[in-house]
Design an enzyme around this catalytic site. Structure first.
Site, PDB file in Angstrom:
ATOM      1  N   ARG A  37       1.085  -0.893   0.222  1.00  0.00           N
ATOM      2  CA  ARG A  37      -0.288  -0.099  -0.332  1.00  0.00           C
ATOM      3  C   ARG A  37       0.594   1.252   0.015  1.00  0.00           C
ATOM      4  O   ARG A  37       0.601   1.826  -0.487  1.00  0.00           O
ATOM      5  CB  ARG A  37      -1.167  -0.464   1.310  1.00  0.00           C
ATOM      6  N   GLY A 352     -10.909  -7.766  -1.449  1.00  0.00           N
ATOM      7  CA  GLY A 352      -9.146  -8.275  -0.709  1.00  0.00           C
ATOM      8  C   GLY A 352      -9.555 -10.208  -1.512  1.00  0.00           C
ATOM      9  O   GLY A 352      -8.088 -10.450  -1.963  1.00  0.00           O
ATOM     10  N   GLY A 375     -14.026  -3.159  -0.071  1.00  0.00           N
ATOM     11  CA  GLY A 375     -15.657  -2.249  -0.384  1.00  0.00           C
ATOM     12  C   GLY A 375     -15.985  -1.394  -0.764  1.00  0.00           C
ATOM     13  O   GLY A 375     -16.467  -1.093  -1.436  1.00  0.00           O
TER      14      GLY A 375
END
Ligand code: AMP
Length: 396
Positions: A37, A352, A375
């Site tokens: 990330r 995910g 999400g």
């Protein structure tokens, strides 16, 4: 309509508040175990620094529930980020307050200041206007590069945008909106949606929205058993949602009305229990034994789904076909991953577990777009408006 991008702004000598997603896993020693990330945010960070911005970075990490918690400090990220950027990164022990304002005032063009975890203040998730105003205080420009948090109206994704007049999407956000926007607004046909995972209820809006543009929907995972049960089949011990059978019937009806090919597995891998030693056997949908549970799609289903995937020009995939975390039940999901990667279609993978599956299959490089927001991508593809995206201005 595209959102204004960081590339459309003059950043020189400006204090830029950039919301990033540095929500990285830490081990007990506080070391980062996966820096994907951080790396995903580098293009926007480097862009801002090359253009002489004074950069403030802000993120969540874990769920500290509105209180400071040293185990969820962003301090370890400072070290890793400094290595990746090959320049110093300073750290602000609080994301608001007088010390931060002093630190921000000292920033030079090309300087980087990482703020402590936004979630150490409950006002972040409460989208408290006063807290948002404090976050905004040092900033001339607001950039949101955290697509994965854009479906939540938090102070750092929504509230702050009321107090910083110049705002834009970061490069990662821009890429997400470009590909997910194409999937929604410029569908290519044949359009194949692969939907799996645990529950129909989590993906109901997505399924309903898909009926507006998909030609084929391929269902796998535990959610298939809710559909099969809704059709009157015996699913043995398989995981399904007893209170969602009517909803499943409505989806099947909608697919018929909209002329969408809605495919359920015709065969399955079933097992006596879900553990590492359990062995699977293959059965048809009409003969799932009463003491077995479905754990993967079977070979006939896999072949049928792969044939659909081969014909597709656009593929969207959310949710695994089975309990792919266990190697012996991962075959269906792995073969689907390989077929998606081998296809010439524009392929978009979100969520995910499906993202983990394409990595596990070693085919991530051959997917057109892997969404960083589980999400958020599901909500976007369900046709919902994301507060963090709505808060960014359109290109003129
Ligand atoms: P989701 O988060 O809804 O995409 O669901 C992903 C989870 O669903 C994964 O942890 C899978 O192991 C689980 N899953 C997929 N298929 C099955 C199944 N047939 N039975 C139980 N769990 C499943």
């Amino acid at each position: 309509m595209a959102k204004l991008s960081i590339r459309d702004l003059d950043l020189k000598d400006k204090v830029v508040f950039m919301r990033v997603d540095f929500n990285v896993p830490l081990n007990d020693a506080g070391e980062i175990t996966d820096d994907t990330r951080i790396k995903a945010s580098l293009p926007s960070i480097l862009y801002a620094l090359r253009n002489d911005a004074k950069l403030i970075l802000a993120s969540h990490l874990g769920r500290p529930k509105g209180k400071p918690n040293p185990k969820m400090s962003l301090q370890p990220v400072t070290v890793r980020l400094a290595q990746l950027l090959n320049r110093p990164v300073s750290f602000a022990r609080d994301c608001v307050g007088p010390e931060l304002e002093r630190n921000a005032a000292e920033l030079k063009p090309g300087g980087v200041l990482l703020l402590e975890n936004l979630r150490f203040h409950k006002e972040e998730e409460g989208n408290d206007p006063d807290f948002a105003r404090q976050l905004a205080a040092p900033a001339n420009v607001y950039i949101n590069d955290a697509f994965g948090s854009a479906h939540r109206a938090h102070a750092s994704t929504e509230g702050i945008t009321h107090y910083v007049p110049v705002r834009a999407a970061g490069l990662l956000m821009e890429k997400e909106l470009e590909y997910l926007g194409k999937a929604l607004q410029n569908p290519l046909h044949p359009y194949v949606a692969i939907v799996g995972g645990a529950k129909v209820s989590d993906k109901i809006k997505f399924l309903q929205n898909l009926m507006g543009f998909a030609d084929t929907v391929l269902i796998g995972g535990a959610m298939a058993y809710t559909f099969l049960k809704a059709q009157g089949l015996d699913v043995g011990q398989s995981r399904y949602e007893p209170d969602k059978l009517d909803l499943a019937r409505e989806v099947l009806q909608l697919a018929k009305q909209k002329n969408v090919k809605f495919k359920l597995p015709q065969d399955h891998v079933v097992a006596a229990k879900l553990d590492a030693s359990a062995q699977g056997e293959i059965v048809n949908s009409s003969s799932i034994p009463a003491d077995r549970l479905g754990v993967d799609i079977g070979p006939a289903t896999t072949a049928e789904y792969v044939a659909e995937i081969r014909q597709a020009r656009m593929i969207i995939w959310n949710g695994p076909m089975g309990v792919f975390e266990m190697d012996q039940f991962s075959k269906g999901t792995m073969e689907i991953a390989r077929a998606v990667a081998a296809s010439d279609a524009v392929s978009i993978v979100g969520g995910g577990d499906s993202v983990a599956a394409v990595h596990k299959a070693g085919v991530a490089d051959n997917i057109t777009h892997i969404s960083t927001g589980g999400g958020a991508s599901l909500e976007f593809l369900s046709g919902l408006k994301l507060p963090g995206v709505e808060a960014l201005p359109e290109k003129p």
